[in-house]
Design an enzyme around this catalytic site. Structure first.
Site, mmCIF file in Angstrom:
data_model
loop_
_atom_site.group_PDB
_atom_site.id
_atom_site.type_symbol
_atom_site.label_atom_id
_atom_site.label_comp_id
_atom_site.label_asym_id
_atom_site.label_seq_id
_atom_site.Cartn_x
_atom_site.Cartn_y
_atom_site.Cartn_z
ATOM 1 N N ARG A 88 -15.770 21.507 -26.513
ATOM 2 C CA ARG A 88 -15.298 21.622 -27.885
ATOM 3 C C ARG A 88 -13.872 20.316 -27.891
ATOM 4 O O ARG A 88 -13.122 20.601 -26.772
ATOM 5 C CB ARG A 88 -14.522 22.843 -28.057
ATOM 6 N N ASP A 89 -13.859 19.718 -28.864
ATOM 7 C CA ASP A 89 -12.654 18.909 -29.298
ATOM 8 C C ASP A 89 -11.582 19.575 -29.131
ATOM 9 O O ASP A 89 -11.264 20.473 -29.718
ATOM 10 C CB ASP A 89 -13.073 17.911 -30.360
ATOM 11 N N GLU B 286 -10.781 6.181 -29.244
ATOM 12 C CA GLU B 286 -9.711 6.508 -28.552
ATOM 13 C C GLU B 286 -9.887 6.690 -27.100
ATOM 14 O O GLU B 286 -9.080 6.380 -26.146
ATOM 15 C CB GLU B 286 -8.993 7.911 -28.922
ATOM 16 N N VAL B 287 -11.079 7.224 -26.642
ATOM 17 C CA VAL B 287 -11.343 7.489 -25.165
ATOM 18 C C VAL B 287 -12.607 6.646 -24.998
ATOM 19 O O VAL B 287 -13.863 6.740 -25.422
ATOM 20 C CB VAL B 287 -11.900 8.927 -25.054
ATOM 21 N N HIS C 241 -18.925 9.083 -26.163
ATOM 22 C CA HIS C 241 -19.251 10.591 -26.598
ATOM 23 C C HIS C 241 -19.702 10.716 -28.180
ATOM 24 O O HIS C 241 -19.365 9.818 -29.175
ATOM 25 C CB HIS C 241 -17.782 11.376 -26.531
ATOM 26 N N HIS D 281 -19.691 13.055 -31.518
ATOM 27 C CA HIS D 281 -19.041 14.072 -31.893
ATOM 28 C C HIS D 281 -20.192 14.912 -32.753
ATOM 29 O O HIS D 281 -20.566 14.302 -33.613
ATOM 30 C CB HIS D 281 -18.073 13.582 -33.006
HETATM 31 P P1 DGP Z 1 -12.749 9.044 -30.735
HETATM 32 O O1 DGP Z 1 -11.487 8.635 -31.575
HETATM 33 O O2 DGP Z 1 -14.279 9.070 -31.013
HETATM 34 O O3 DGP Z 1 -12.383 8.420 -29.377
HETATM 35 O O4 DGP Z 1 -12.247 10.542 -30.377
HETATM 36 C C1 DGP Z 1 -11.952 10.995 -29.110
HETATM 37 C C2 DGP Z 1 -11.675 12.642 -29.371
HETATM 38 O O5 DGP Z 1 -11.456 13.252 -27.979
HETATM 39 C C3 DGP Z 1 -10.742 13.113 -30.269
HETATM 40 O O6 DGP Z 1 -11.399 14.022 -31.361
HETATM 41 C C4 DGP Z 1 -9.881 14.044 -29.558
HETATM 42 C C5 DGP Z 1 -10.670 14.245 -28.179
HETATM 43 N N1 DGP Z 1 -9.988 14.518 -26.943
HETATM 44 C C6 DGP Z 1 -8.977 13.878 -26.528
HETATM 45 N N2 DGP Z 1 -8.460 14.207 -25.660
HETATM 46 C C7 DGP Z 1 -9.046 15.416 -25.202
HETATM 47 C C8 DGP Z 1 -8.969 16.259 -24.085
HETATM 48 O O7 DGP Z 1 -8.350 16.132 -23.073
HETATM 49 N N3 DGP Z 1 -9.827 17.334 -24.271
HETATM 50 C C9 DGP Z 1 -10.877 17.523 -25.299
HETATM 51 N N4 DGP Z 1 -11.563 18.546 -25.264
HETATM 52 N N5 DGP Z 1 -10.842 16.543 -26.317
HETATM 53 C C10 DGP Z 1 -9.869 15.599 -26.173
#
Ligand code: DGP
Length: 122
Positions: free
Chosen positions: A34-35, A101-102, A106, A108
């Site tokens: 889960r996000d 961001e990451v 991934h 979504h």
């Molecule tokens: P993006 O912008 O597509 O790279 O989205 C990165 C997503 O990752 C964002 O919706 C928040 C999520 N996210 C960031 N850090 C963490 C974490 O430590 N744990 C989880 N479960 N989600 C995270």
């Protein structure tokens, strides 16, 4: 384009078990969780276990087994979350313009409310 993978990104740490996650599904090559900042009632991230920066990196460099596993895992999460009936959206952001961001691939999976049009006006 060759991609450089940063193994200190947050999803690499999740895969190494260094930080916790709320797992929805784990397969041989994929993990879904889960996000942390959900944008919809259902907001699950599906990542490959391999070190791929984005979809293009994955599509070019992952093995057939990884691609099969990942593709099926995304579908399986949709079924587990029961999102097929009312609909859902898959998003894979990449790079600067994609506001990724990451830097670990991934997808979504978003569902559980009307999601509006695909993009807000610029
Ligand atoms: P993006 O912008 O597509 O790279 O989205 C990165 C997503 O990752 C964002 O919706 C928040 C999520 N996210 C960031 N850090 C963490 C974490 O430590 N744990 C989880 N479960 N989600 C995270």
């Amino acid at each position: 384009m060759p991609y450089s993978y940063d193994d200190q990104n947050i999803f690499a740490k999740i895969l190494r078990g260094e930080i916790p996650n709320d797992t929805v599904l784990e397969t041989g090559h994929s993990l879904a969780f889960r996000d942390i900042h959900p944008q919809a009632p259902t907001h699950v991230l599906v990542i490959p276990k391999g070190a791929y920066v984005c979809y293009d990196d994955f599509a070019q460099n992952a093995s057939d087994a990884e691609i099969l596993d990942y593709t099926r895992a995304i579908g399986e999460v949709c079924r587990l979350m029961k999102v097929e009936e009312n609909g859902f959206r898959l998003i894979a952001n990449a790079g600067t313009a994609g506001v990724q961001e990451v830097p670990h691939l991934h997808v979504h999976i978003l569902a559980g409310r009307p999601l509006g049009r695909m993009l807000a006006p610029a």
